[in-house]
Design a protein around this motif. Structure first.
Motif, short mmCIF file in Angstrom:
data_model
loop_
_atom_site.label_atom_id
_atom_site.label_comp_id
_atom_site.label_asym_id
_atom_site.label_seq_id
_atom_site.Cartn_x
_atom_site.Cartn_y
_atom_site.Cartn_z
N GLY A 135 0.71 -1.21 -0.04
CA GLY A 135 0.01 0.02 -0.04
C GLY A 135 0.88 1.11 0.04
O GLY A 135 0.26 2.38 -0.36
N ILE A 136 2.15 1.24 0.39
CA ILE A 136 3.11 2.21 0.42
C ILE A 136 4.21 2.19 -0.62
O ILE A 136 4.50 0.81 -0.91
N SER A 137 4.23 2.92 -1.51
CA SER A 137 5.18 2.76 -2.74
C SER A 137 6.54 2.97 -2.51
O SER A 137 6.97 3.59 -1.42
N ARG A 138 7.18 2.51 -3.35
CA ARG A 138 8.72 2.59 -3.41
C ARG A 138 9.10 4.22 -3.33
O ARG A 138 10.10 4.41 -2.55
N GLU A 139 8.33 4.75 -4.21
CA GLU A 139 8.65 6.18 -4.19
C GLU A 139 8.40 6.93 -2.70
O GLU A 139 9.27 8.05 -2.36
N GLU A 140 7.33 6.63 -2.15
CA GLU A 140 7.31 7.28 -0.72
C GLU A 140 8.00 6.72 0.06
O GLU A 140 8.39 7.50 0.89
N VAL A 141 8.56 5.63 0.09
CA VAL A 141 9.56 5.13 0.85
C VAL A 141 11.00 5.91 0.77
O VAL A 141 11.79 6.42 1.79
N ALA A 142 11.11 6.18 -0.67
CA ALA A 142 12.21 7.03 -1.02
C ALA A 142 12.43 8.25 -0.57
O ALA A 142 13.26 8.87 -0.03
N HIS A 143 11.20 8.84 -0.58
CA HIS A 143 10.79 10.44 0.02
C HIS A 143 10.83 10.25 1.33
O HIS A 143 11.70 11.25 1.84
N LEU A 144 10.69 9.42 2.07
CA LEU A 144 10.92 9.17 3.42
C LEU A 144 12.13 9.30 4.07
O LEU A 144 12.77 9.82 4.85
N ARG A 184 17.36 11.59 5.71
CA ARG A 184 18.85 11.81 5.32
C ARG A 184 19.08 10.49 5.28
O ARG A 184 20.40 10.21 5.83
N LEU A 185 18.56 9.31 4.74
CA LEU A 185 18.91 8.02 4.73
C LEU A 185 19.46 7.58 3.53
O LEU A 185 18.45 7.92 2.47
N GLU A 186 20.42 6.95 3.00
CA GLU A 186 20.50 6.52 1.63
C GLU A 186 20.30 4.93 1.64
O GLU A 186 20.71 4.07 2.57
N LEU A 187 19.30 4.72 0.67
CA LEU A 187 18.87 3.15 0.51
C LEU A 187 19.04 2.69 -0.47
O LEU A 187 18.99 3.42 -1.54
N LYS A 188 19.19 1.52 -0.62
CA LYS A 188 19.39 0.90 -2.04
C LYS A 188 18.39 0.31 -2.48
O LYS A 188 16.91 0.40 -1.76
N ASP A 189 18.04 -0.02 -3.76
CA ASP A 189 16.57 -0.45 -4.48
C ASP A 189 16.21 -1.51 -3.68
O ASP A 189 14.69 -1.65 -3.41
N GLU A 190 16.95 -2.60 -3.38
CA GLU A 190 16.37 -3.70 -2.67
C GLU A 190 15.71 -3.42 -1.26
O GLU A 190 14.94 -3.87 -0.84
N GLU A 191 16.54 -2.37 -0.49
CA GLU A 191 16.17 -1.91 0.71
C GLU A 191 14.69 -1.17 0.55
O GLU A 191 13.83 -1.22 1.50
N HIS A 222 12.10 -3.71 0.56
CA HIS A 222 11.99 -4.45 1.61
C HIS A 222 11.40 -3.39 2.58
O HIS A 222 10.08 -3.91 3.53
N PHE A 223 11.57 -2.27 2.78
CA PHE A 223 11.08 -1.50 3.80
C PHE A 223 9.62 -0.87 3.37
O PHE A 223 8.71 -0.95 4.26
N ALA A 224 9.22 -1.05 2.21
CA ALA A 224 8.01 -0.60 1.56
C ALA A 224 6.96 -1.76 2.29
O ALA A 224 5.92 -1.41 2.75
N GLY A 225 7.46 -3.03 1.93
CA GLY A 225 6.56 -4.06 2.37
C GLY A 225 6.43 -4.15 4.20
O GLY A 225 5.41 -4.30 4.70
N GLN A 226 7.54 -3.70 4.74
CA GLN A 226 7.56 -3.63 6.18
C GLN A 226 6.53 -2.46 6.86
O GLN A 226 5.92 -2.43 7.71
N LEU A 227 6.98 -1.37 6.19
CA LEU A 227 5.90 -0.11 6.53
C LEU A 227 4.39 -0.47 6.20
O LEU A 227 3.53 -0.05 6.99
N ASP A 228 4.08 -1.24 4.99
CA ASP A 228 2.83 -1.63 4.73
C ASP A 228 2.26 -2.19 5.82
O ASP A 228 1.05 -2.34 6.41
#
Length: 99
Positions: A3-12, A17-24, A27-33
Motif C-alpha cells: 500500500g506504500i510505494s517505493r517512491e514514498e519510501v524513497a521520499h521518507l 537523510r538515509l541512503e537506501l539501495k533499491d532492494e532496501e 523491503h522497507f515498503a513491505g514492512q511499512l505496509d
C-alpha cells in the motif's frame, strides 16, 4: 503490491537523510505496509467502551509484607563501627563541592 510505494519510501528516506539501495526500498515498503495495516486494525476497534481500562493485562496483588515495627539497632549500635559521625548520623566527605 504494498500500500506504500517505493517512491514514498524513497521520499521518507530522503527526509530522514538515509541512503537506501533499491532492494532496501522494496523491503522497507513491505514492512511499512505491514505496520500501517497493524495500526489500521487497532484503529478499527469500534466498541472500546466495553473494555475496562487496565494498567496491566494480568490481575496483580500486592505481595509485599505489611509494614510492622520490629526491634532494631539503636543509633549508638548502628554508629558504633562508623569511622566518623555527627549528630547521630554517619559523617562522609563532601562531594562535588556542594554545601
Amino acid at each position: 503490491m504494498p500500500g506504500i510505494s517505493r517512491e514514498e519510501v524513497a521520499h521518507l528516506a530522503k527526509l530522514a537523510r538515509l541512503e537506501l539501495k533499491d532492494e532496501e526500498l522494496d523491503h522497507f515498503a513491505g514492512q511499512l505496509d505491514d505496520i500501517i495495516g497493524a495500526v489500521a486494525a487497532v484503529s478499527a476497534v469500534a466498541d472500546d467502551a466495553a473494555v475496562p481500562p487496565t494498567s496491566h493485562p494480568l490481575p496483580l496483588t500486592n505481595v509485599m509484607r505489611p509494614d510492622e515495627v520490629r526491634p532494631s539497632l539503636t543509633p549508638q549500635q548502628a554508629l558504633s563501627g562508623a569511622p566518623a559521625q555527627e549528630q547521630q548520623r554517619f559523617k562522609v566527605p563532601q562531594i562535588l563541592g556542594e554545601e
